[in-house]
Scaffold this active site. Structure first.
Site, PDB file in Angstrom:
ATOM      1  N   ASP A 195       9.353  69.940 -27.352  1.00 43.18           N
ATOM      2  CA  ASP A 195       8.062  70.551 -27.634  1.00 43.18           C
ATOM      3  C   ASP A 195       8.053  70.957 -29.102  1.00 43.18           C
ATOM      4  OD1 ASP A 195       7.389  70.179 -25.032  1.00 43.18           O
ATOM      5  OD2 ASP A 195       7.434  72.296 -24.442  1.00 43.18           O
ATOM      6  N   ASP A 197       6.940  73.581 -30.481  1.00 42.99           N
ATOM      7  CA  ASP A 197       7.045  75.016 -30.776  1.00 42.99           C
ATOM      8  C   ASP A 197       8.391  75.615 -30.371  1.00 42.99           C
ATOM      9  OD1 ASP A 197       6.750  74.922 -28.037  1.00 42.99           O
ATOM     10  OD2 ASP A 197       4.821  75.961 -27.994  1.00 42.99           O
ATOM     11  N   TRP A 257      -1.488  70.898 -18.052  1.00 41.67           N
ATOM     12  CA  TRP A 257      -0.224  71.616 -18.168  1.00 41.67           C
ATOM     13  C   TRP A 257       0.565  71.644 -16.851  1.00 41.67           C
ATOM     14  CZ3 TRP A 257       2.086  75.733 -15.844  1.00 41.67           C
ATOM     15  CH2 TRP A 257       3.214  76.264 -16.498  1.00 41.67           C
ATOM     16  N   GLU A 260       5.186  67.957 -14.951  1.00 42.62           N
ATOM     17  CA  GLU A 260       5.833  66.704 -15.376  1.00 42.62           C
ATOM     18  C   GLU A 260       7.338  66.881 -15.544  1.00 42.62           C
ATOM     19  OE1 GLU A 260       4.499  68.741 -17.519  1.00 42.62           O
ATOM     20  OE2 GLU A 260       6.066  68.773 -19.038  1.00 42.62           O
ATOM     21  N   ASP A 261       7.759  68.066 -16.010  1.00 42.60           N
ATOM     22  CA  ASP A 261       9.202  68.291 -16.186  1.00 42.60           C
ATOM     23  C   ASP A 261       9.923  68.361 -14.832  1.00 42.60           C
ATOM     24  OD1 ASP A 261       7.844  70.636 -15.663  1.00 42.60           O
ATOM     25  OD2 ASP A 261       8.837  71.823 -17.207  1.00 42.60           O
ATOM     26  N   MET A 287      10.459  80.349 -28.973  1.00 46.12           N
ATOM     27  CA  MET A 287       9.178  79.649 -28.903  1.00 46.12           C
ATOM     28  C   MET A 287       8.164  80.353 -29.785  1.00 46.12           C
ATOM     29  SD  MET A 287       6.876  78.551 -25.625  1.00 46.12           S
ATOM     30  CE  MET A 287       5.447  79.526 -26.044  1.00 46.12           C
ATOM     31  N   HIS A 290       1.735  81.389 -28.929  1.00 48.08           N
ATOM     32  CA  HIS A 290       0.419  80.767 -29.125  1.00 48.08           C
ATOM     33  C   HIS A 290      -0.410  80.980 -27.876  1.00 48.08           C
ATOM     34  CE1 HIS A 290       1.423  77.315 -26.467  1.00 48.08           C
ATOM     35  NE2 HIS A 290       2.644  77.519 -26.907  1.00 48.08           N
ATOM     36  N   ARG A 292      -3.129  79.462 -25.041  1.00 46.40           N
ATOM     37  CA  ARG A 292      -3.173  78.160 -24.377  1.00 46.40           C
ATOM     38  C   ARG A 292      -4.107  77.201 -25.103  1.00 46.40           C
ATOM     39  NH1 ARG A 292      -1.065  76.482 -20.032  1.00 46.40           N
ATOM     40  NH2 ARG A 292      -0.703  78.458 -19.004  1.00 46.40           N
TER      41      ARG A 292
HETATM   42 MN   LIG Z   1       4.549  76.409 -25.991  1.00 44.73          MN
END
Ligand SMILES: [Mn+2]
Ligand SMILES: *[C@@H]1O[C@H](CO)[C@@H](O)[C@H](O)[C@H]1NC(C)=O
Length: 344
Positions: A195, A197, A257, A260-261, A287, A290, A292
């Site tokens: 990712d 971030d 969101w 998938e993981d 992280m 932020h 969404r």
């Molecule tokens: Mn994030």
């Protein structure tokens, strides 16, 4: 009487000398002729010999180059653990970062490519970052990660895979695109999916592949520096080409969101693999806070999908991936590939 005896002695000595010289010349000649006819010879140490041989034998040019350039000694493999690692890293998102110095680094080449000069990397690693509207985060990622990856002595390239348009985001499909596009450019043997971030807090958390699929973001500040649950495989993970192909890559139909993981985790367990992880201290990461993203709302179908990974994984994955490259941008510090991946 005396002078005549001396003269005869001198005469004999001369004769012996001439005989020895003749012998020496003939032996030398014999060895020389034998050498030119025999290409399986071991390399001889004196310079110029190869040239001599190539003149007398037109087919021996390869021998010439190998003996005439003794300085091209092959680089040795990098050690299992890089001697350049420093351990914990200071990461501060309240300070703006400036990439201009990093862009001057002559060791980094266009597109965010690097390989150590001191040794041959153990792995060729493609870093794949799914992306949309996160330029500020990408700046931090590049600023903190490039030096880490260099200290880890990796032969690496950075690929930012940007979803074109404003339809619902699809992280896993972008990761599949990254795998396919990176392989078109270089013979990578390891893929790190990160990712944008997430920044590691310790450079001993090596961004490379292991015997089993690797989960790297094991100790996030957001989760109180612990795994949120045992099967968690999100954030940052690494898979060799073999491991990735064994699970048919990632699912292409997780829009929005989440989930998938977990599907990827299911895939690897169904193929008899397990997750490898660094310990909770080395695996710490931070992280960037932020809100969404728009068009990345939690996917309400995710629970149903995760429950059917076993049925879907063979038909949905790298073998069913379709997309269209909209544009490719080569920055000094990354390659950005913008793709149209369709919509749900
Ligand atoms: Mn994030
Ligand atoms: C970044 O640093 C360079 C000098 O290293 C400077 O010229 C440039 O203005 C800086 N950029 C920003 C946005 O601060």
């Amino acid at each position: 009487m005396e002078p005549r005896a001396n003269f005869s002695l001198l005469h004999k000595a001369c004769a012996v000398l001439v005989a020895l010289c003749t012998l020496h010349i003939s032996v030398t000649l014999l060895f020389y002729l034998r050498d030119t006819g025999n290409e399986n010879e071991h390399a001889r140490p004196w310079p110029g010999n190869g040239t001599l041989r190539s003149i007398s034998n037109g087919t021996s040019t390869s021998t010439m180059t190998s003996t005439a350039v003794p300085t091209t000694k092959a680089l040795e493999k990098c050690p299992e653990t890089s001697p350049l690692l420093v351990g914990p890293i200071n990461v501060d998102f309240s300070q703006p970062v400036n990439l201009s110095e990093m862009r001057q680094d002559p060791r980094v080449s266009e597109g965010g490519r690097y390989k150590p000069r001191e040794c041959v990397s153990l792995q060729k690693v493609a870093l794949i970052i799914p992306f949309r509207h996160r330029d500020e985060h990408l700046k931090y990622w590049l600023y903190y990660l490039h030096p880490v990856l260099q200290r880890q002595q990796l032969d690496y390239g950075v690929y930012v895979i940007e979803q074109d348009g404003e339809d619902t985001f699809n992280r896993a499909k972008l990761l599949n695109v990254g795998y396919a596009e990176a392989l078109k450019e270089y013979n990578y043997d390891c893929f790190v999916f990160s990712d944008v971030d997430l920044i590691p807090l310790d450079d001993r958390n090596t961004y490379r592949c292991f015997d089993q699929p690797r989960h790297l973001a094991v100790s996030m500040d957001k989760f109180g520096f612990r795994l949120p649950y045992n099967q968690y495989f999100g954030g940052v993970s690494a898979m060799s080409k073999e491991q990735y192909l064994k699970i048919n890559g990632f699912p292409n139909d997780y829009w929005g969101w989440g989930g998938e993981d977990d599907d990827i985790y299911n895939r690897l367990t169904f193929r008899g693999m397990s997750v490898s992880r660094p310990d909770g201290v080395i695996g710490r990461c931070k992280m960037i806070r932020h809100s969404r993203d728009k068009k990345n709302e939690p996917n309400p179908q995710r629970f149903d999908r995760i429950a059917h990974t076993r049925q879907t994984m063979d038909s949905d994955g790298i073998n069913s991936l379709t997309y269209r490259v909209v544009r490719t941008e080569k920055d000094k510090l990354f390659t950005k590939i913008t793709v149209d991946i369709g919509k749900p």
